[in-house]
Scaffold this motif. Structure first.
Motif, PDB file in Angstrom:
ATOM      1  N   SER A 234      -8.089 -95.843   0.772  1.00 43.29           N
ATOM      2  CA  SER A 234      -9.052 -96.841   1.238  1.00 43.29           C
ATOM      3  C   SER A 234      -9.643 -97.589   0.056  1.00 43.29           C
ATOM      4  O   SER A 234     -10.016 -96.983  -0.958  1.00 43.29           O
ATOM      5  CB  SER A 234     -10.197 -96.205   2.034  1.00 43.29           C
ATOM      6  OG  SER A 234     -11.110 -97.203   2.484  1.00 43.29           O
TER       7      SER A 234
ATOM      8  N   SER B 105     -13.901 -97.891   1.565  1.00 43.35           N
ATOM      9  CA  SER B 105     -14.769 -96.740   1.779  1.00 43.35           C
ATOM     10  C   SER B 105     -14.495 -95.653   0.751  1.00 43.35           C
ATOM     11  O   SER B 105     -13.341 -95.300   0.493  1.00 43.35           O
ATOM     12  CB  SER B 105     -14.563 -96.172   3.188  1.00 43.35           C
ATOM     13  OG  SER B 105     -15.316 -94.988   3.367  1.00 43.35           O
TER      14      SER B 105
ATOM     15  N   TYR C 152     -15.741 -92.673   1.347  1.00 45.42           N
ATOM     16  CA  TYR C 152     -16.013 -91.478   2.148  1.00 45.42           C
ATOM     17  C   TYR C 152     -14.807 -90.549   2.115  1.00 45.42           C
ATOM     18  O   TYR C 152     -13.720 -90.910   2.563  1.00 45.42           O
ATOM     19  CB  TYR C 152     -16.354 -91.891   3.587  1.00 45.42           C
ATOM     20  CG  TYR C 152     -16.817 -90.773   4.482  1.00 45.42           C
ATOM     21  CD1 TYR C 152     -18.031 -90.129   4.248  1.00 45.42           C
ATOM     22  CD2 TYR C 152     -16.055 -90.367   5.573  1.00 45.42           C
ATOM     23  CE1 TYR C 152     -18.467 -89.125   5.082  1.00 45.42           C
ATOM     24  CE2 TYR C 152     -16.483 -89.356   6.406  1.00 45.42           C
ATOM     25  CZ  TYR C 152     -17.690 -88.733   6.159  1.00 45.42           C
ATOM     26  OH  TYR C 152     -18.111 -87.719   6.991  1.00 45.42           O
TER      27      TYR C 152
ATOM     28  N   ARG D 154     -13.321 -93.231   7.856  1.00 44.85           N
ATOM     29  CA  ARG D 154     -13.728 -94.013   6.690  1.00 44.85           C
ATOM     30  C   ARG D 154     -14.250 -95.387   7.065  1.00 44.85           C
ATOM     31  O   ARG D 154     -15.163 -95.906   6.424  1.00 44.85           O
ATOM     32  CB  ARG D 154     -12.548 -94.138   5.714  1.00 44.85           C
ATOM     33  CG  ARG D 154     -12.227 -92.840   4.988  1.00 44.85           C
ATOM     34  CD  ARG D 154     -11.089 -93.009   4.027  1.00 44.85           C
ATOM     35  NE  ARG D 154     -10.797 -91.753   3.342  1.00 44.85           N
ATOM     36  CZ  ARG D 154      -9.576 -91.245   3.190  1.00 44.85           C
ATOM     37  NH1 ARG D 154      -8.525 -91.896   3.680  1.00 44.85           N
ATOM     38  NH2 ARG D 154      -9.396 -90.108   2.566  1.00 44.85           N
ATOM     39  N   GLN D 155     -13.680 -95.989   8.095  1.00 43.98           N
ATOM     40  CA  GLN D 155     -14.108 -97.346   8.445  1.00 43.98           C
ATOM     41  C   GLN D 155     -15.539 -97.369   8.966  1.00 43.98           C
ATOM     42  O   GLN D 155     -16.207 -98.400   8.895  1.00 43.98           O
ATOM     43  CB  GLN D 155     -13.135 -97.954   9.463  1.00 43.98           C
ATOM     44  CG  GLN D 155     -11.706 -98.080   8.959  1.00 43.98           C
ATOM     45  CD  GLN D 155     -11.603 -98.792   7.622  1.00 43.98           C
ATOM     46  OE1 GLN D 155     -12.205 -99.843   7.415  1.00 43.98           O
ATOM     47  NE2 GLN D 155     -10.833 -98.210   6.690  1.00 43.98           N
TER      48      GLN D 155
ATOM     49  N   HIS E 118     -17.764 -95.628   7.533  1.00 41.05           N
ATOM     50  CA  HIS E 118     -18.558 -95.373   6.328  1.00 41.05           C
ATOM     51  C   HIS E 118     -18.158 -96.331   5.207  1.00 41.05           C
ATOM     52  O   HIS E 118     -18.094 -95.954   4.039  1.00 41.05           O
ATOM     53  CB  HIS E 118     -18.370 -93.923   5.858  1.00 41.05           C
ATOM     54  CG  HIS E 118     -18.936 -92.898   6.782  1.00 41.05           C
ATOM     55  ND1 HIS E 118     -18.256 -92.433   7.888  1.00 41.05           N
ATOM     56  CD2 HIS E 118     -20.132 -92.246   6.759  1.00 41.05           C
ATOM     57  CE1 HIS E 118     -18.998 -91.533   8.505  1.00 41.05           C
ATOM     58  NE2 HIS E 118     -20.141 -91.405   7.849  1.00 41.05           N
ATOM     59  N   ARG E 119     -17.891 -97.574   5.546  1.00 36.60           N
ATOM     60  CA  ARG E 119     -17.578 -98.560   4.508  1.00 36.60           C
ATOM     61  C   ARG E 119     -18.778 -98.743   3.579  1.00 36.60           C
ATOM     62  O   ARG E 119     -19.916 -98.803   4.035  1.00 36.60           O
ATOM     63  CB  ARG E 119     -17.226 -99.913   5.120  1.00 36.60           C
ATOM     64  CG  ARG E 119     -15.904 -99.971   5.858  1.00 36.60           C
ATOM     65  CD  ARG E 119     -15.607-101.398   6.263  1.00 36.60           C
ATOM     66  NE  ARG E 119     -14.332-101.529   6.960  1.00 36.60           N
ATOM     67  CZ  ARG E 119     -13.791-102.695   7.309  1.00 36.60           C
ATOM     68  NH1 ARG E 119     -14.433-103.834   7.017  1.00 36.60           N
ATOM     69  NH2 ARG E 119     -12.625-102.737   7.938  1.00 36.60           N
ATOM     70  N   ASP E 120     -18.496 -98.826   2.275  1.00 41.04           N
ATOM     71  CA  ASP E 120     -19.585 -99.117   1.358  1.00 41.04           C
ATOM     72  C   ASP E 120     -19.377-100.393   0.561  1.00 41.04           C
ATOM     73  O   ASP E 120     -20.187-100.713  -0.308  1.00 41.04           O
ATOM     74  CB  ASP E 120     -19.889 -97.942   0.422  1.00 41.04           C
ATOM     75  CG  ASP E 120     -18.657 -97.218  -0.061  1.00 41.04           C
ATOM     76  OD1 ASP E 120     -17.609 -97.862  -0.182  1.00 41.04           O
ATOM     77  OD2 ASP E 120     -18.747 -96.007  -0.312  1.00 41.04           O
TER      78      ASP E 120
ATOM     79  N   GLY F 198     -23.190 -92.956  -1.144  1.00 42.44           N
ATOM     80  CA  GLY F 198     -22.335 -94.136  -1.160  1.00 42.44           C
ATOM     81  C   GLY F 198     -22.304 -94.797  -2.520  1.00 42.44           C
ATOM     82  O   GLY F 198     -23.220 -94.614  -3.348  1.00 42.44           O
TER      83      GLY F 198
END
Length: 363
Positions: A9, A12, A14, A46-47, A49-51, A241
């Motif tokens: 990813s 993210s 994560y 993960r999507q 928890h995008r940072d 994050g």
């Protein structure tokens, strides 16, 4: 050149420690003129928890973690001049490798980019029929984010034509000094997810010193840790994050790096955390691994501990003034020698060399 990069990813971090590496390196490669598309599966939540938002230096394609989604994404490799399959994508890695290399155009460079070489090599040695092992002789190159000569020799011994480490580095646009925050204040902080080959070393290098120094405050970030198993003076934050990494690293007196078992044993494998922390001017304490002095000078730019007792002794003798001096020296060294612009130029040179080899072989 157009690069199709298939990784875990970009958006993210994560359960995805490679995010910092991908972002820094691919952004720097884009500045060299490469047109990058990053393909990542919709996996591991993960999507949610995008940072970061989709960047302007790469197109990001998120595909369903299904056989059909994988095949659709893999077919798009046909439009690229360089096709990269990274290790540890997290969904059907063997199938993804086979499909993207099958769909790659005849002229395209085929690259396996290993972001966990010691673990990958251990798996390859244990499984002679591993799909990656069978594929290695047909690839133009293997790039890794660590490992030094030991990893290069191991990959060459397994049939890789060419193997080059492209190490982690500092992205000064992302990691820089900020004002400290009270919520991240501590004598020593450590950031890392709980993983089987890291847990014992965290107990030795972080939890043992915390138990031995009950009057000092310790801060633990990362997913998977059980707060009930921690000493009373350790505060557990959970997932931190990337937007908070600078504050996390700038607020304590010192930041600890703990290598995973395989990385420490192999050496020449500095984690992204080394560059994130030292790059903002934090005083970095690291466990010992071979090759440290190729990146930072022990004693003046980084403090090195061989066990938890060393960590405790360092903390007892460390003053805020010395911590600031070590952090400043480390930051200056990284800006001079170890940014992702340096690494991107190394990777770019590898691409040009491989393309030239292709051209000579065809004549």
């Amino acid at each position: 050149m157009k690069i199709a990069f298939y990784g875990s990813s970009l958006l993210s971090s994560y359960w995805n420690g490679a995010a910092t590496y991908y972002r820094g390196l691919l952004k720097a490669l884009s500045r060299l003129g490469h047109d990058i598309t990053f393909y990542e599966p919709d996996a591991f939540d993960r999507q949610a928890h995008r940072d970061i938002s989709p960047p302007d230096w790469a197109r990001v394609v998120v595909y369903p973690a299904t056989p059909e989604g994988l095949e659709t994404a893999a077919r798009q490799a046909a439009a690229a001049d360089i096709v990269v399959k990274a290790s540890g994508v997290g969904y059907a890695d063997d199938l993804l490798l086979e499909r993207v290399m099958t769909h790659a155009a005849p002229h395209a460079l085929r690259v396996f980019w290993d972001v966990d070489a010691p673990a990958t090599l251990a798996a390859l040695r244990a499984a002679p029929d591993d799909p990656l092992r069978r594929c290695l002789p047909d690839l133009d190159m293997v790039l890794t984010y660590g490992g030094g000569d030991a990893v290069v020799a191991a990959y060459r011994g397994l049939g890789a034509r060419w193997c080059v480490p492209i190490y982690n580095a500092l992205d000064p646009d992302t990691h820089f000094a900020v004002a400290p925050q009270d919520r991240f204040a501590a004598a020593l902080s450590f950031l890392g997810n709980r993983l089987p080959d890291r847990e014992a070393r965290v107990a030795e290098f972080f939890l043992k010193p915390a138990a031995d120094l009950p009057d000092l405050e310790f801060l633990l970030g990362g997913s998977g840790w059980d707060p009930q198993q921690l000493p009373a003076n350790v505060t557990h934050l959970g997932h931190v994050g990337t937007g908070d990494h600078n504050r996390f690293n700038c607020s304590p007196m010192a930041v600890l790096n703990i290598s995973r078992d395989s990385m420490a044993a192999t050496g020449f494998s500095p984690a992204t955390r080394v560059f994130e922390a030292a790059g903002v001017g934090a005083c970095l304490i690291t466990d010992y691994w071979e090759g440290i002095d190729a990146f930072l000078a022990p004693g003046s730019e980084v403090l090195v501990a061989r066990d938890g007792r060393d960590v405790a002794e360092i903390l007892v003798g460390l003053t805020p003034e010395r911590a600031r001096a070590i952090g400043a020296a480390a930051q200056a060294r990284l800006l001079t020698d170890h940014t992702y612009d340096h690494r991107a130029r190394e990777a770019h040179a590898c691409f040009l060399r491989a393309a030239q080899s292709r051209k000579v072989a065809a004549e």
